[in-house]
Design a protein around this motif. Structure first.
Motif, short mmCIF file in Angstrom:
data_model
loop_
_atom_site.label_atom_id
_atom_site.label_comp_id
_atom_site.label_asym_id
_atom_site.label_seq_id
_atom_site.Cartn_x
_atom_site.Cartn_y
_atom_site.Cartn_z
N ILE A 128 41.79 40.73 45.58
CA ILE A 128 40.40 40.40 45.89
C ILE A 128 39.56 41.53 45.31
CG2 ILE A 128 38.71 39.95 47.72
CD1 ILE A 128 41.11 39.49 49.59
N ALA A 129 38.49 41.21 44.63
CA ALA A 129 37.63 42.24 44.10
C ALA A 129 36.19 41.93 44.44
CB ALA A 129 37.80 42.34 42.59
N GLY A 130 35.45 42.97 44.77
CA GLY A 130 34.03 42.81 45.04
C GLY A 130 33.28 43.96 44.43
N GLY A 131 32.20 43.66 43.72
CA GLY A 131 31.44 44.74 43.10
C GLY A 131 29.97 44.61 43.43
N ASP A 132 29.23 45.70 43.19
CA ASP A 132 27.81 45.67 43.49
C ASP A 132 26.98 45.12 42.34
OD1 ASP A 132 27.92 47.68 41.68
OD2 ASP A 132 27.29 49.29 43.03
N VAL A 138 29.75 35.32 40.90
CA VAL A 138 29.25 35.72 42.22
C VAL A 138 28.16 36.77 42.03
CG1 VAL A 138 29.88 37.03 44.28
CG2 VAL A 138 31.34 35.17 43.49
N LYS A 139 27.07 36.63 42.81
CA LYS A 139 25.97 37.60 42.70
C LYS A 139 26.05 38.56 43.88
CE LYS A 139 22.93 34.70 40.02
NZ LYS A 139 23.25 33.28 40.31
N PRO A 145 41.80 39.42 35.62
CA PRO A 145 40.95 38.43 36.30
C PRO A 145 41.66 37.11 36.61
CG PRO A 145 39.74 39.47 34.53
CD PRO A 145 41.15 39.94 34.41
N ASP A 146 42.68 36.77 35.87
CA ASP A 146 43.38 35.50 36.10
C ASP A 146 43.97 35.43 37.51
OD1 ASP A 146 42.75 34.94 33.56
OD2 ASP A 146 44.79 35.11 32.74
N SER A 147 44.39 36.57 38.03
CA SER A 147 45.02 36.54 39.35
C SER A 147 44.13 37.24 40.38
CB SER A 147 46.40 37.21 39.28
OG SER A 147 46.27 38.51 38.76
N SER A 148 42.82 37.09 40.21
CA SER A 148 41.89 37.71 41.18
C SER A 148 40.88 36.69 41.68
CB SER A 148 41.12 38.86 40.51
OG SER A 148 42.00 39.83 40.01
N VAL A 149 40.39 36.98 42.87
CA VAL A 149 39.20 36.25 43.33
C VAL A 149 38.08 37.29 43.47
CG1 VAL A 149 40.51 34.47 44.54
CG2 VAL A 149 39.79 36.52 45.79
N TYR A 150 36.87 36.84 43.16
CA TYR A 150 35.74 37.76 43.20
C TYR A 150 34.75 37.35 44.29
CZ TYR A 150 37.36 39.81 38.86
OH TYR A 150 38.10 40.47 37.93
N VAL A 151 34.37 38.36 45.10
CA VAL A 151 33.35 38.12 46.13
C VAL A 151 32.28 39.19 45.95
CG1 VAL A 151 35.00 37.11 47.76
CG2 VAL A 151 34.59 39.58 47.80
N SER A 152 31.22 39.11 46.72
CA SER A 152 30.21 40.16 46.63
C SER A 152 30.74 41.43 47.29
CB SER A 152 28.92 39.71 47.31
OG SER A 152 29.17 39.55 48.70
#
Ligand SMILES: Nc1ncnc2c1ncn2[C@@H]1O[C@H](COP(=O)(O)OP(=O)(O)OP(=O)(O)O)[C@@H](O)[C@H]1O
Ligand SMILES: [Mg+2]
Lengths: 245, 386
Positions: B110-114, B133-134, B179-186
């Protein structure tokens, strides 16, 4: 004028394990410019071997070969190749031509090997083909030609570079009597009109009959050079020739 | 023309030999196109890391907990360091709470960035469907290509991540990398998820709003990233900055090995094809011994003989090469067209030219020995041959 001269040619073929065949045991020949000479003799007597040495296809173990006054047996292979392509024409028995090439291409090949451009070679080849009367078979492959026609293509190939000498190893060997005559007449005609020297190895007495003289070989030696009589002065002439040329 | 006629004197044998080269070139094109694609992606990845410095929590700086997060505040401190263009806080964690048993490849993350530093980012991910994702999103997620099936994710539907419901807003294209094996959230959502997963003892002491597991630092043009990393380590307390060099070396080496293996396999099949050319030409020379004798008698130089047989083997190789190139390109194009996501193959001019050139080189090389053998034949012996 002497065109071809050999002096005391010796040639042995190694058969391995110390065995060898003594194919030539001191062959002396003397053929004049413009002469048409037959070489006859039993099988294995060394006729082809002698012809190969005259034709610069091989080198003797000892002895000397002169073409048009120039010694050739001691030349580099590259020089021999050049002499073969410019000074000598070959006609063999059967399977003479390259099967994937048309008649005119087979003839042109010899001109190309002698250094002509593709176009010049083709032009010269066409002329030579016409000369042997095969204009309408020019673009045929060897497999589409009769034995006599194939031999005519071989003659055209032999004359395309206008050599001084044409060597034939049983050129009529595979042909019937009528065709044999035809080919013989054609070569005789070229001999007379161009003055080209012909040396023909043959088993056929009729071919020999049509020539100026017949050299007979046996066991690697010339047993008869076919001259009616051998005047003493001839030898002297030759000695002088060598000193001069 | 004459050369082609000679080559096809034995039709079946010529076709078989040409097929050998064709298969080799086909393999080289297909596998090479795969390697080219990987190289391109890695080059992209290298460019990406090439101007970036990654920052993690300094060792033991905050009491020795390895899970100790960084503080988002560090972003401001880092941005003051000379040479830093922008810094972006992010959180990455395993998708599943429990450490799963051995998995092949990269574990789902899981990855989340600003969302900062976007203008400096060269590694762009494309979306099959939906959007990215924003930073202001709450409860929204985008899903990597490999996870889309696993999570049964579709844009507009919900998926469950660490027990929480998220709405899928985007499906990413295949990138063949992380990125293929990730989900992105805020970042906000990632902070909550991370906080929730912390040991009870620690959780009370940290404020989820300031948490980050890493900071990505974008470097200004003209600055050496390794130098900037050094400066960050000097000027900012409690962080550990790593330059891109370490990364680069690792990635570079492993792709080099990988592409070497791929090319190696293809080259071997082409070499086998080359050997069959040697075989064919040797047979041709033997069969045509008398012809060689006649050619020599009528004045062919050794060079002429060599040139003739070399041209024949070159024609064999070139024909095989062109047909193989045609089939290989067709295969690659069709495979790319049949694949929705990112194309798996990349057909480059250098690959096509290189394959054809190598086939030709191999053809000539294979012809060398037979041609030399033909040229050095004694003309008299060749003429006696029946
Ligand atoms: N390359 C070779 N290796 C071994 N022996 C050879 C070779 N060439 C010729 N010979 C031998 O040398 C001798 C002379 O051969 P050559 O071919 O000159 O004979 P020929 O007179 O032309 O015979 P034919 O009339 O049968 O053609 C023969 O005994 C032959 O077996
Ligand atoms: Mg003979």
């Amino acid at each position: 004028m002497t065109m071809i001269k050999t002096k005391d040619l010796h040639k042995k073929y190694e058969l391995g394990k110390g065995n060898h065949v003594h194919a030539l045991r001191g062959v002396d020949m003397d053929i004049d410019k413009g002469e048409m000479v037959a070489i006859m003799g039993p099988s294995g007597s060394g006729k082809s071997t002698a012809m190969h040495l005259i034709g610069c296809l091989d080198k003797p173990d000892s002895g000397e070969v002169y073409i048009d006054g120039n010694r050739v047996d001691n030349q580099y292979n590259g020089t021999l190749t050049r002499i073969r392509s410019r000074e000598i024409g070959f006609i063999f028995q059967g399977f003479n031509l390259i099967p994937t090439m048309t008649a005119v291409e087979n003839v042109a090949l010899a001109a190309e090997y002698a250094g002509a451009s593709k176009r010049d070679a083709h032009d010269a080849a066409k002329k030579a083909i016409e000369q042997v009367g095969l204009k309408d078979r020019m673009y045929h492959r060897p497999s589409e030609l009769s034995g006599g026609q194939q031999q005519r293509v071989a003659i055209a190939r032999a004359i395309v570079n206008k050599p001084g000498v044409i060597l034939g190893d049983e050129p009529t060997g595979d042909l019937d009597t009528a065709t044999s005559h035809e080919i013989m007449d054609m070569m005789r005609d070229i001999n007379i009109t161009t003055g080209t020297t012909f040396v023909l190895v043959t088993h056929n007495p009729e071919v020999a009959e049509a020539c100026d003289r017949t050299i007979r070989m046996r066991d690697g030696e010339v047993i008869d050079d076919g001259r009616e009589s051998k005047p003493e002065s001839r030898d002297l002439d030759d000695e002088l020739m060598e000193v001069g040329g | 023309m004459r050369i082609i006629r000679n080559v096809f004197r034995r039709k079946l044998r010529a076709v078989l030999t040409i097929s050998g080269i064709m298969i080799g070139v086909f393999a080289l094109i297909v596998m090479g196109a795969m390697a080219e694609k990987i190289t391109l992606l890695v080059d992209g990845g290298l460019k990406w890391t090439g101007d970036k410095v990654t920052v993690s929590a300094g060792d033991g700086a905050m009491g020795g907990f390895s899970t100790n997060p960084l503080s988002v505040d560090k972003v401001n401190e880092i941005e003051k360091v000379d040479g830093v263009a922008e810094a972006s806080a992010n959180i990455t964690m395993l998708l599943s709470e429990k450490q799963s048993a051995m998995t092949m490849g990269m574990p789902p993350m899981i990855a989340g960035g600003d969302g900062r530093g976007k203008d400096y980012e060269s590694f762009k991910v494309r979306y099959i469907d939906g959007r990215e994702v924003k930073p202001a999103d709450r409860g929204k997620v985008t899903v990597g290509a490999d996870l889309a099936n696993k999570l049964n994710a579709k844009v507009g539907k919900e998926v469950t991540i660490r027990g929480e419901k998220f709405e899928v807003v985007g499906l990413m294209e295949k990138t063949l990398t992380a990125p293929d094996s990730s989900v992105y959230v805020s970042l906000y959502d990632a902070q909550r998820l991370f906080h929730k997963g912390m040991p009870d003892m620690v959780r009370g002491r940290v404020n989820p709003d300031t948490m980050a597991t890493g900071i990505t630092v974008f470097i200004k043009k003209g600055y050496n990233p390794e130098k900037v990393a050094e400066n960050i380590n000097k000027e900012v307390i409690g962080v550990k900055a790593t330059g891109p060099k370490v990364f680069k070396e690792q990635i570079g080496n492993s792709t080099k090995i990988f592409t070497s293996i791929i090319f190696g396999i293809a080259l071997i099949s082409l070499l086998v094809g080359g050997l069959s050319v040697v075989n064919t030409m040797t047979m041709a020379v033997t069969e045509r011994t008398r012809e060689i004798g006649i050619r020599k008698a009528i004045g062919a130089s050794n060079h002429a003989i060599i040139r003739q047989f070399l041209s024949e083997s070159a024609v064999i190789a070139l024909t095989g090469g062109i047909v193989g190139l045609g089939f290989g390109s067709l295969f690659v194009l069709m495979a790319n067209a049949g694949n929705t996501g990112t194309p798996l193959f990349l057909l480059t001019i250098r690959l096509m030219g290189g394959s054809l050139g190598f086939a030709l080189f191999l053809g000539i090389l294979s012809g060398l020995y037979p041609a030399w053998h033909a040229a050095k034949m004694n003309p008299v012996a060749a003429l006696r041959h029946e």
